[in-house]
Design a protein around this motif. Structure first.
Motif, PDB file in Angstrom:
ATOM      1  N   SER A   1      -5.965   2.685  10.174  1.00 27.55           N
ATOM      2  CA  SER A   1      -7.069   1.900   9.621  1.00 27.55           C
ATOM      3  C   SER A   1      -6.566   0.650   8.913  1.00 27.55           C
ATOM      4  CB  SER A   1      -7.888   2.744   8.645  1.00 27.55           C
ATOM      5  OG  SER A   1      -8.453   3.845   9.304  1.00 27.55           O
ATOM      6  N   VAL A   2      -5.521   0.790   8.109  1.00 27.86           N
ATOM      7  CA  VAL A   2      -4.947  -0.348   7.392  1.00 27.86           C
ATOM      8  C   VAL A   2      -4.387  -1.367   8.384  1.00 27.86           C
ATOM      9  CG1 VAL A   2      -3.060  -1.074   5.859  1.00 27.86           C
ATOM     10  CG2 VAL A   2      -4.499   0.878   5.244  1.00 27.86           C
ATOM     11  N   ALA A   3      -3.708  -0.894   9.420  1.00 23.51           N
ATOM     12  CA  ALA A   3      -3.149  -1.802  10.434  1.00 23.51           C
ATOM     13  C   ALA A   3      -4.263  -2.552  11.157  1.00 23.51           C
ATOM     14  CB  ALA A   3      -2.292  -1.018  11.420  1.00 23.51           C
ATOM     15  N   ALA A   4      -5.339  -1.856  11.501  1.00 23.05           N
ATOM     16  CA  ALA A   4      -6.463  -2.509  12.185  1.00 23.05           C
ATOM     17  C   ALA A   4      -7.130  -3.537  11.277  1.00 23.05           C
ATOM     18  CB  ALA A   4      -7.478  -1.458  12.628  1.00 23.05           C
ATOM     19  N   PHE A   5      -7.280  -3.204   9.997  1.00 22.52           N
ATOM     20  CA  PHE A   5      -7.876  -4.135   9.048  1.00 22.52           C
ATOM     21  C   PHE A   5      -7.015  -5.385   8.897  1.00 22.52           C
ATOM     22  CE2 PHE A   5      -8.864  -5.730   4.794  1.00 22.52           C
ATOM     23  CZ  PHE A   5     -10.243  -5.776   4.844  1.00 22.52           C
TER      24      PHE A   5
ATOM     25  N   THR B   1       0.817  -1.216   0.000  1.00 24.45           N
ATOM     26  CA  THR B   1       0.000   0.000   0.000  1.00 24.45           C
ATOM     27  C   THR B   1       0.852   1.268   0.000  1.00 24.45           C
ATOM     28  OG1 THR B   1      -0.150  -0.126   2.412  1.00 24.45           O
ATOM     29  CG2 THR B   1      -1.967  -1.074   1.148  1.00 24.45           C
ATOM     30  N   GLU B   2       2.142   1.134   0.165  1.00 28.01           N
ATOM     31  CA  GLU B   2       3.029   2.305   0.197  1.00 28.01           C
ATOM     32  C   GLU B   2       2.925   3.144  -1.075  1.00 28.01           C
ATOM     33  OE1 GLU B   2       5.001   3.726   2.620  1.00 28.01           O
ATOM     34  OE2 GLU B   2       3.849   2.334   3.849  1.00 28.01           O
ATOM     35  N   GLU B   3       2.759   2.489  -2.195  1.00 30.22           N
ATOM     36  CA  GLU B   3       2.654   3.211  -3.475  1.00 30.22           C
ATOM     37  C   GLU B   3       1.440   4.145  -3.483  1.00 30.22           C
ATOM     38  OE1 GLU B   3       3.950   4.456  -7.097  1.00 30.22           O
ATOM     39  OE2 GLU B   3       4.987   3.047  -5.778  1.00 30.22           O
ATOM     40  N   PHE B   4       0.343   3.702  -2.863  1.00 29.05           N
ATOM     41  CA  PHE B   4      -0.871   4.509  -2.819  1.00 29.05           C
ATOM     42  C   PHE B   4      -0.760   5.662  -1.830  1.00 29.05           C
ATOM     43  CE2 PHE B   4      -2.241   0.247  -4.127  1.00 29.05           C
ATOM     44  CZ  PHE B   4      -2.848   0.556  -5.327  1.00 29.05           C
ATOM     45  N   LEU B   5       0.151   5.550  -0.877  1.00 26.42           N
ATOM     46  CA  LEU B   5       0.288   6.562   0.169  1.00 26.42           C
ATOM     47  C   LEU B   5       1.237   7.690  -0.194  1.00 26.42           C
ATOM     48  CD1 LEU B   5       0.463   4.211   3.276  1.00 26.42           C
ATOM     49  CD2 LEU B   5      -1.542   5.291   2.273  1.00 26.42           C
ATOM     50  N   LYS B   6       2.008   7.533  -1.252  1.00 21.60           N
ATOM     51  CA  LYS B   6       2.996   8.545  -1.634  1.00 21.60           C
ATOM     52  C   LYS B   6       2.412   9.952  -1.756  1.00 21.60           C
ATOM     53  CE  LYS B   6       6.502   5.690  -3.832  1.00 21.60           C
ATOM     54  NZ  LYS B   6       7.150   5.314  -5.095  1.00 21.60           N
ATOM     55  N   PRO B   7       1.267  10.156  -2.410  1.00 17.93           N
ATOM     56  CA  PRO B   7       0.730  11.519  -2.516  1.00 17.93           C
ATOM     57  C   PRO B   7       0.435  12.157  -1.160  1.00 17.93           C
ATOM     58  CG  PRO B   7      -0.333  10.088  -4.102  1.00 17.93           C
ATOM     59  CD  PRO B   7       0.492   9.212  -3.201  1.00 17.93           C
ATOM     60  N   LEU B   8      -0.023  11.369  -0.194  1.00 24.26           N
ATOM     61  CA  LEU B   8      -0.304  11.910   1.135  1.00 24.26           C
ATOM     62  C   LEU B   8       0.978  12.274   1.877  1.00 24.26           C
ATOM     63  CD1 LEU B   8      -3.188   9.630   2.450  1.00 24.26           C
ATOM     64  CD2 LEU B   8      -3.353  11.993   1.683  1.00 24.26           C
ATOM     65  N   LYS B   9       2.024  11.517   1.646  1.00 19.21           N
ATOM     66  CA  LYS B   9       3.294  11.758   2.327  1.00 19.21           C
ATOM     67  C   LYS B   9       3.956  13.047   1.856  1.00 19.21           C
ATOM     68  CE  LYS B   9       4.445   7.000   3.387  1.00 19.21           C
ATOM     69  NZ  LYS B   9       5.379   5.898   3.192  1.00 19.21           N
ATOM     70  N   GLN B  10       3.624  13.488   0.650  1.00 21.46           N
ATOM     71  CA  GLN B  10       4.273  14.654   0.071  1.00 21.46           C
ATOM     72  C   GLN B  10       3.719  15.977   0.593  1.00 21.46           C
ATOM     73  OE1 GLN B  10       3.904  13.922  -4.123  1.00 21.46           O
ATOM     74  NE2 GLN B  10       5.372  12.245  -4.091  1.00 21.46           N
ATOM     75  N   LYS B  11       2.543  15.976   1.179  1.00 20.13           N
ATOM     76  CA  LYS B  11       1.924  17.211   1.652  1.00 20.13           C
ATOM     77  C   LYS B  11       1.847  17.210   3.173  1.00 20.13           C
ATOM     78  CE  LYS B  11      -1.089  17.677  -2.371  1.00 20.13           C
ATOM     79  NZ  LYS B  11      -2.498  17.729  -2.795  1.00 20.13           N
ATOM     80  N   LYS B  12       2.412  18.233   3.796  1.00 22.07           N
ATOM     81  CA  LYS B  12       2.377  18.308   5.260  1.00 22.07           C
ATOM     82  C   LYS B  12       0.954  18.360   5.789  1.00 22.07           C
ATOM     83  CE  LYS B  12       6.843  20.246   6.366  1.00 22.07           C
ATOM     84  NZ  LYS B  12       7.554  21.250   7.124  1.00 22.07           N
ATOM     85  N   GLU B  13       0.063  19.066   5.078  1.00 23.92           N
ATOM     86  CA  GLU B  13      -1.311  19.209   5.565  1.00 23.92           C
ATOM     87  C   GLU B  13      -2.087  17.893   5.522  1.00 23.92           C
ATOM     88  OE1 GLU B  13      -1.367  20.504   1.193  1.00 23.92           O
ATOM     89  OE2 GLU B  13      -0.071  20.855   2.896  1.00 23.92           O
ATOM     90  N   ASP B  14      -1.555  16.872   4.842  1.00 24.49           N
ATOM     91  CA  ASP B  14      -2.225  15.576   4.769  1.00 24.49           C
ATOM     92  C   ASP B  14      -1.673  14.553   5.761  1.00 24.49           C
ATOM     93  OD1 ASP B  14      -4.007  16.345   2.804  1.00 24.49           O
ATOM     94  OD2 ASP B  14      -2.733  15.677   1.160  1.00 24.49           O
ATOM     95  N   HIS B  15      -0.764  14.952   6.621  1.00 29.61           N
ATOM     96  CA  HIS B  15      -0.160  13.984   7.544  1.00 29.61           C
ATOM     97  C   HIS B  15      -1.182  13.400   8.521  1.00 29.61           C
ATOM     98  CE1 HIS B  15       4.329  14.110   6.857  1.00 29.61           C
ATOM     99  NE2 HIS B  15       3.809  14.824   5.881  1.00 29.61           N
TER     100      HIS B  15
ATOM    101  N   LYS C   1      -4.274  12.803   7.777  1.00 33.84           N
ATOM    102  CA  LYS C   1      -4.986  11.804   6.967  1.00 33.84           C
ATOM    103  C   LYS C   1      -4.146  10.534   6.829  1.00 33.84           C
ATOM    104  CE  LYS C   1      -7.367  15.224   4.128  1.00 33.84           C
ATOM    105  NZ  LYS C   1      -7.474  15.792   2.773  1.00 33.84           N
ATOM    106  N   LEU C   2      -2.851  10.716   6.621  1.00 33.84           N
ATOM    107  CA  LEU C   2      -1.943   9.581   6.488  1.00 33.84           C
ATOM    108  C   LEU C   2      -1.908   8.765   7.773  1.00 33.84           C
ATOM    109  CD1 LEU C   2       0.163   8.092   4.770  1.00 33.84           C
ATOM    110  CD2 LEU C   2       1.877   9.661   5.676  1.00 33.84           C
ATOM    111  N   ASN C   3      -1.859   9.436   8.907  1.00 30.48           N
ATOM    112  CA  ASN C   3      -1.855   8.759  10.199  1.00 30.48           C
ATOM    113  C   ASN C   3      -3.141   7.947  10.391  1.00 30.48           C
ATOM    114  OD1 ASN C   3      -0.816   8.115  12.777  1.00 30.48           O
ATOM    115  ND2 ASN C   3      -2.075   9.716  13.675  1.00 30.48           N
ATOM    116  N   LEU C   4      -4.279   8.546  10.070  1.00 24.67           N
ATOM    117  CA  LEU C   4      -5.560   7.849  10.185  1.00 24.67           C
ATOM    118  C   LEU C   4      -5.618   6.648   9.243  1.00 24.67           C
ATOM    119  CD1 LEU C   4      -8.433   7.668  11.319  1.00 24.67           C
ATOM    120  CD2 LEU C   4      -9.127   9.289   9.555  1.00 24.67           C
TER     121      LEU C   4
END
Length: 100
Positions: A42-46, A19-33, A35-38
């Motif tokens: 969620s992925v870990a719980a699933f 799933t790291e490939e899908f998370l790259k856009p969120l990692k690039q923006k500080k304001e989305d951190h 969202k990335l944490n949430l």
């Protein structure tokens, strides 16, 4: 067919792979951190609570709309009650827990 494979169907989550490939856009923006944490939580719980279920058979399956959002809701003539929904193109036979 209702039993087709879609990667956005959580039943097929294991097929998505890394799933790291899908998370790259969120990692690039500080304001989305936040969202990335949430999302990471969620992925870990699933992964820890759902995927280990024996052959996924412990979760009930049923008809899931797959694209239920405000653009697919039709109001009645008074515009105070839901009269129906449209756009059944993403409807699947999958875990009912996946449908909000």
């Amino acid at each position: 067919s209702l039993e087709r494979t879609h990667l956005w169907d959580l039943y097929n989550f294991e097929q998505v792979g890394d799933t790291e490939e899908f998370l790259k856009p969120l990692k690039q923006k500080k304001e989305d951190h936040h969202k990335l944490n949430l999302l990471n939580k969620s992925v870990a719980a699933f992964r820890s609570n759902v995927l280990p279920l024996e052959k996924k058979s412990q979760l009930r399956k049923g008809l899931v709309h797959g694209d239920f959002n405000d653009a697919n809701i039709v109001l009645d003539s008074s515009k105070t009650k839901v009269g129906g929904c449209i756009d059944f193109g993403d409807t699947l036979w999958t875990w009912v827990v996946n449908d909000p």
